[in-house]
Write a protein that holds these residues in place. Structure first.
Motif, PDB file in Angstrom:
ATOM      1  N   ARG A 153       0.829  -1.219   0.000  1.00  0.00           N
ATOM      2  CA  ARG A 153       0.000   0.000   0.000  1.00  0.00           C
ATOM      3  C   ARG A 153       0.854   1.257   0.000  1.00  0.00           C
ATOM      4  NH1 ARG A 153      -5.849   0.847   0.317  1.00  0.00           N
ATOM      5  NH2 ARG A 153      -6.528  -1.280   0.039  1.00  0.00           N
ATOM      6  N   TRP A 154       1.862   1.269   0.863  1.00  0.00           N
ATOM      7  CA  TRP A 154       2.749   2.436   0.924  1.00  0.00           C
ATOM      8  C   TRP A 154       4.175   1.962   0.780  1.00  0.00           C
ATOM      9  CZ3 TRP A 154       6.887   4.784   3.230  1.00  0.00           C
ATOM     10  CH2 TRP A 154       7.003   6.169   2.990  1.00  0.00           C
ATOM     11  N   ARG A 306       2.907  -0.041 -10.296  1.00  0.00           N
ATOM     12  CA  ARG A 306       2.240  -0.973  -9.384  1.00  0.00           C
ATOM     13  C   ARG A 306       1.565  -2.115 -10.158  1.00  0.00           C
ATOM     14  NH1 ARG A 306       1.067   0.303  -4.190  1.00  0.00           N
ATOM     15  NH2 ARG A 306       2.168   2.145  -3.458  1.00  0.00           N
ATOM     16  N   CYS A 320      -4.226  -7.170  -4.231  1.00  0.00           N
ATOM     17  CA  CYS A 320      -3.347  -6.080  -4.693  1.00  0.00           C
ATOM     18  C   CYS A 320      -3.312  -6.014  -6.221  1.00  0.00           C
ATOM     19  CB  CYS A 320      -1.938  -6.228  -4.107  1.00  0.00           C
ATOM     20  SG  CYS A 320      -1.031  -7.665  -4.679  1.00  0.00           S
ATOM     21  N   ARG A 323      -6.705  -4.465  -7.416  1.00  0.00           N
ATOM     22  CA  ARG A 323      -6.687  -3.028  -7.138  1.00  0.00           C
ATOM     23  C   ARG A 323      -5.765  -2.298  -8.122  1.00  0.00           C
ATOM     24  NH1 ARG A 323      -6.856   1.100  -3.145  1.00  0.00           N
ATOM     25  NH2 ARG A 323      -4.837   2.114  -2.981  1.00  0.00           N
TER      26      ARG A 323
END
Ligand SMILES: [Zn+2]
Length: 361
Positions: A153-154, A306, A320, A323
């Motif tokens: 996520r980060w 990503r 992930c 998304r």
């Protein structure tokens, strides 16, 4: 609003069906060329072309879509809207060739690249150019651009990118990243190891579609570069005086200066435009990438990175990955109804006004 939202088909097979039906309704000649492989519903992946009636040796307007897979959601919507409009109000006074989904794999699987992770618009090297090499700074940036793990996520990408920009400068960094590279097969902007299926099919068929035309205007539809919702014309080849004159007459009085100004920041190896012009398929071949902006360059790069990371290092059904894919689709075809309505209108106007100028030439 619903008409606008409905014009953007995320499903490749449905978009292709719509393209074929709309072209058939105009009695245009259709061709379909498999690139190999299949889509998520088992559908064959094809590059489709539709040619309006008309004899050889007449001027041709070419409009192509989906070079960058997922960007075909937008390009296909533009082509369908134009076909519908021309059916209702009459076709332009030039011969027209529409090429649908140059990279059908990327469209179907919602990637920007083809089945071999190739950025197809870095794959059109000329016959004497090797499929090898990378900008010097790319190797240095490989760890930042192409982490070998599933996306988190980060991960501090923006901070690290800001440091890299401070160190190299934005222009140098953009050149290092987006010029194209042939040494990192799982990396972003990989140009491939040999001519791709799309490259081979276009090399084979484009001369027949052009068919001895004395002049060609070719618009290749893209999204993701430039300011939000705006249309920019870009070129990736040198323009001499004769070509400059044709460019101005057919694409509009301000098109060339705008394209040149934009092109100053646009260095690419293996681009489709340069390749089309180099093949001298017509005495005058005017080519422009028509780019429609979505988000800022760092946001687009972050989402590309990503998605690429998830594709290579996570499973297809991981949260992930899903998304990352949704965010990639939004990066190249924003869900905003306002963006969709404005860009669709702008693109249809661009092609219509180009066709009208070209017909008067
Ligand atoms: Zn593109």
């Amino acid at each position: 609003m619903t008409a606008v939202t409905g014009a953007f088909l995320i499903d490749y097979a449905k978009a292709r069906d719509r393209f074929r039906s709309a072209a058939a309704a105009l009695a245009w000649r259709l061709e379909s060329h498999p690139v190999g492989g299949a889509g998520p519903h088992g559908e064959t992946l094809t590059i489709d072309a539709a040619c309006s009636p008309g004899g050889p040796a007449t001027p041709v307007l070419v409009v192509s879509s989906g070079m960058h897979g997922v960007e075909g959601i937008f390009g296909s919507a533009v082509q369908a809207r134009l076909l519908d409009r021309w059916r209702a109000h009459g076709t332009p006074d030039v011969r027209v060739v529409f090429i649908h989904a140059i990279n059908p794999f990327g469209f179907a699987w919602q990637r920007r690249t083809d089945a071999d992770n190739v950025d197809v618009n870095r794959n059109f090297l000329l016959d004497d150019e090797p499929y090898s090499g990378a900008p010097e700074a790319y190797a240095e940036l490989d760890g930042l651009l192409n982490p070998r793990r599933p996306p988190a996520r980060w991960d501090g990408f923006r901070l690290r990118a800001a440091l890299a920009i401070a160190r190299h400068g934005m222009a140098a960094l953009r050149r290092a990243v987006a010029t194209g590279q042939y040494d990192f097969p799982r990396g972003l902007f990989f140009g491939g190891a040999h001519p791709s299926a799309a490259h081979r099919i276009l090399a084979d068929r484009l001369p027949a579609w052009i068919d001895d035309a004395p002049a060609v205007v070719h618009l290749d539809l893209h999204t993701g570069l430039g300011s939000h919702g705006a249309c920019h014309l870009l070129v990736d080849f040198p323009i001499d005086d004769a070509l400059a004159d044709a460019f101005t007459r057919w694409l509009g009085p301000d098109a060339l200066s705008a394209a040149n100004a934009q092109a100053a920041g646009y260095h690419a190896r293996g681009g489709f435009g340069r390749w089309c012009v180099a093949r001298t398929l017509a005495p005058t071949y005017v080519f422009a990438y028509a780019e429609f902006g979505t988000y800022g360059p760092l946001t687009v790069l972050d989402r590309l990175r990503r998605e690429n990371q998830a594709h290579h290092w996570a499973t297809p059904d991981a949260a992930c990955t899903i998304r990352a894919r949704h965010r990639l689709v939004d990066a190249f075809c924003p869900a905003s109804t306002r963006w969709r309505a404005a860009t669709l209108d702008r693109a249809v106007d661009l092609v219509s006004s180009t066709a009208a100028r070209f017909a008067r030439r």
